[in-house]
Enzyme design. Structure first.
Site, mmCIF file in Angstrom:
data_model
loop_
_atom_site.group_PDB
_atom_site.id
_atom_site.type_symbol
_atom_site.label_atom_id
_atom_site.label_comp_id
_atom_site.label_asym_id
_atom_site.label_seq_id
_atom_site.Cartn_x
_atom_site.Cartn_y
_atom_site.Cartn_z
ATOM 1 N N LYS A 185 0.886 -1.125 -0.037
ATOM 2 C CA LYS A 185 -0.020 0.021 -0.089
ATOM 3 C C LYS A 185 0.845 1.220 0.039
ATOM 4 C CE LYS A 185 -3.817 -2.071 0.510
ATOM 5 N NZ LYS A 185 -5.309 -1.932 -0.418
ATOM 6 N N ASP A 209 -0.376 -0.326 -4.341
ATOM 7 C CA ASP A 209 -1.852 0.199 -4.479
ATOM 8 C C ASP A 209 -2.004 1.528 -3.757
ATOM 9 O OD1 ASP A 209 -4.448 0.329 -4.039
ATOM 10 O OD2 ASP A 209 -4.651 -1.522 -3.031
ATOM 11 N N GLU A 211 -2.261 0.109 -8.595
ATOM 12 C CA GLU A 211 -3.681 -0.308 -8.424
ATOM 13 C C GLU A 211 -4.245 1.051 -7.925
ATOM 14 O OE1 GLU A 211 -4.207 -3.964 -6.280
ATOM 15 O OE2 GLU A 211 -5.974 -3.242 -5.497
ATOM 16 N N GLU A 254 -11.976 -2.278 -7.651
ATOM 17 C CA GLU A 254 -12.509 -2.466 -6.339
ATOM 18 C C GLU A 254 -13.541 -1.755 -5.992
ATOM 19 O OE1 GLU A 254 -8.870 -2.250 -3.785
ATOM 20 O OE2 GLU A 254 -10.013 -1.471 -2.388
ATOM 21 N N ASP A 307 -14.929 -6.620 -8.401
ATOM 22 C CA ASP A 307 -15.380 -6.929 -7.068
ATOM 23 C C ASP A 307 -16.590 -7.546 -6.902
ATOM 24 O OD1 ASP A 307 -14.986 -5.414 -4.023
ATOM 25 O OD2 ASP A 307 -16.876 -5.946 -4.314
ATOM 26 N N HIS A 315 -10.374 -8.397 -7.168
ATOM 27 C CA HIS A 315 -10.252 -7.700 -5.591
ATOM 28 C C HIS A 315 -10.828 -8.674 -4.704
ATOM 29 C CE1 HIS A 315 -12.022 -5.167 -2.187
ATOM 30 N NE2 HIS A 315 -10.508 -4.962 -2.197
#
Lengths: 438, 438
Positions: free
Chosen positions: A222, A250, A276, A303, A326, A353
């Protein structure tokens, strides 16, 4: 299926896990997520057949999804399951186009999350009624039967029914081979458990080493709050996983378009496979601009992609190299099948996701469907896996050597233990009463 | 403004008018709209200062918006108004990025409609505290002050703060001239009252004649259910209004992309000015395809355009010739100002959507702001007007000879009579109790 099987009631539970207490799931935009779900139980006139479904939420506002589900449920309670699924796309149309609720979307936000939960429960019930896991039910349908389940509205300038039928028919002869392969080795997964924003460097290093030992080959970090932190953490992970394994980052929508391009270029030396959610999930044009600028690093998103119309544009504009459907944000298998088919047509791999509450359980079915019946390839395919909260599920996801294994129990795997509902129902569950009475 | 002025409470009313009983507002997608609103009342520590705001809804689901407003209100109750508006874009950021509620959008659907209602009430309170109608408050801000109110996030690849400042500064010297002009003649409006889908041919003919007599120059017909009906009705209207007045059609998202192109071409002989909402409001790429195919007929959309990011893409892709902002769907004046500025930069006229409950009252202010401070032109500009439900407002919109006249009362004009609240509060208002007890 017994044609008299009738949905007699819909109960909805506001279920919240206090995950924010340990920073699980923290990222650049969600500092204190309490992984939650609006959880649907469809009872029928047969006491041994019940449908379970959910949509994933983050805490506050789960009650809004519960309220929306209760209003939409009026359209399916009292109906025979056979009627609902025989013209399934018409059932979907009725839910999506309620002439008053439609204004609140359309097909996005709270009402669409609610639609997803409700339809997920209908699919679960159907699969249970047929005595099959959901993926097997779907893959055993003929191309024509499958077509009748799909929500094609607004897709025809990217995917016609005829084109969809061609894709499905072309896969028919080899479905059994791919099914056997999945039963043997499963579908490749990757883990996000190591790289949450709230974790310390030491914790990241330790979790990466453990993941490596468990056979994982893809690692996600992340990013987006602080570039120097991101560079340090990316260096740690790259060092631990070596030069060849895949590293993804991400940003959870943190950046403006130009900022995304600059930031990703500053991380490029760590050999990224994808970035992402670089910017607003609504910005197909922006994603396309980013994709052109950072190639060969791919853009991944989905997502929070609100519906099939947005996925269509991401594909039309060459904005994504990885399509991250998602299972709980768009309108269940009916809408997801349309996206899988579009992705196949545009040559973009689907990498769903997952995580949250039940998303891994759902995704497990969806990747089987995509490989057996639609995408029919494993190239550049990998599904997210996060090892949280599976203990609450009656049929938890099974992952072996970094691969999702095909579920065997009838249904769509979202049934939650009664004891978990009693503990985490908000606000009256045991665990919440402990916390709220402090 | 008194710096100690503090918001002490937020009350929200679920208000529904049973308009479906007379087919007012019926169109291709909304067969039985009960024009409704989630209505916000912000009380303060000064008994003579209250803020009123609303978001427009269609009946069912208004309760979901009410619930979302109550949750978002926690972020402004207890705060000083001066703090909220001095860094207004930060206030907006706090509302839009609640780390749990954000998952339910972000910035779309129920939660964003709720944000609009709440911020509309804050703007109303600010204008009342300054003793000015909202449009005058905004137009009297310096370009720098105005900039601090705007939600610029995710816009920078289409509009930077510097570009916005340039637009505002260029208009400064001539603002007073345009204000005087508006006070004298008003802003051009058009009426949709004649062309609702549920109306008979005779009623359409009669309403068109009446509208002509009242000085209207633009006429809009709802289309999309049946081509032959649409051709017959378009012919009736064109016959009544003559060859030169503007005729627009509105499909309310009924069509696939190719279908829209074909249908509009079949109506082209009636000399259409624009086609409104030809397909999914989420489909910027599809709108662009339609726009290229039907030129010189323009594409108009916006009433269900979820946020500024979607407007940005519609503009970037040359998908619209008319930008139909909605005062209650996107995040109040803060987000609308960004869209007005983008439209100015891309040379697209803003023709706001109105009707419903309170939308005309809001739009009245927004067109004044656009003409005086941003767009600074009347070319191809016309704002929707529907003559329904104004009697419930304390400061109803004033339209003269087909023009919106600048509101004079302090505030943002959404205050509703207490008697109307008592009659139409759902489900306990007098009028609803009559109906529900039948």
């Amino acid at each position: 299926m017994d044609p008299t099987l009738t949905i007699t009631d819909c109960k909805v539970v506001d279920l919240r896990f206090p995950t924010s207490e340990e920073a699980h799931g923290s990222d650049a935009m969600h500092s204190d997520p309490d992984y939650s779900a609006a959880y649907v139980v469809l009872t029928t006139n047969q006491s041994d057949l019940t449908g379970f479904g959910l949509t994933f939420t983050l805490g506050r506002g789960t009650d809004l999804c519960v309220g929306a589900i209760e209003q939409l449920a009026e359209k399916i309670v009292g109906k025979q399951l056979s009627t609902l699924v025989e013209s399934f796309s018409e059932t979907v149309h009725q839910l999506a186009n309620d002439s008053q609720l439609r204004w609140l979307g359309p097909e996005k936000g709270v009402v669409h999350l609610a639609t997803a939960a409700l339809l997920n429960a209908v699919w679960d019930l159907w699969a249970r009624a047929e005595g099959k896991p959901l993926w097997k039910l779907v893959c055993d349908l003929t191309p024509e039967e499958l077509l009748r389940c799909i929500n094609f509205s607004y897709l025809s300038n990217a995917l016609t029914k005829e084109q969809a039928l061609e894709i499905l028919q072309a896969n028919e002869a080899t479905k059994a081979v791919r099914e056997a392969e999945l039963l043997e080795t499963g579908f490749p997964a990757y883990t996000t458990s190591a790289g949450w924003l709230g974790y310390s460097d030491d914790l990241i290093r330790r979790l990466c080493r453990e993941a490596l030992a468990d056979g994982w080959e893809h690692f996600k970090l992340k990013v987006g709050a602080n570039l120097e932190d991101d560079r340090r953490r990316a260096a740690i992970i790259r060092e631990v996983i070596g030069p060849d394994r895949k590293l993804m980052v991400d940003a959870n929508q943190r950046w403006e378009v130009a900022e995304a391009i600059e930031w990703v270029k500053s991380l490029a030396e760590f050999n990224l496979w994808w970035v992402e959610e670089p910017t607003s999930p609504d910005d197909a044009v922006g994603h396309a601009e980013i994709a052109r600028a950072i190639a060969p690093i791919g853009v991944a998103t989905g997502e929070q992609c609100q519906n099939r119309v947005m996925f269509k544009q991401l594909l039309q504009l060459n904005a994504i190299s990885f399509c991250q459907i998602d299972s709980c944000r768009i309108g269940s298998v009916n809408e997801i099948l349309g996206v899988l088919l579009m992705a196949k047509r545009f040559g973009v791999p689907v990498c769903p996701h997952a995580g949250g509450v039940g998303l891994c359980e759902y995704v497990n079915h969806l990747v089987m469907i995509d490989y057996i019946a639609v995408g029919a390839s494993l190239e550049n395919r990998v599904a997210e896996f996060v090892d949280h909260l599976h203990e609450h599920f009656v049929y938890p996801v099974e992952v072996k050597r970094g691969h999702y294994m095909p579920p065997q129990a009838p249904g769509y795997s979202a049934e939650i233990h009664t004891a978990s509902l009693d503990d985490y129902r908000y606000p009256d569950g045991v665990e919440w009463q402990k916390r709220l009475s402090k």
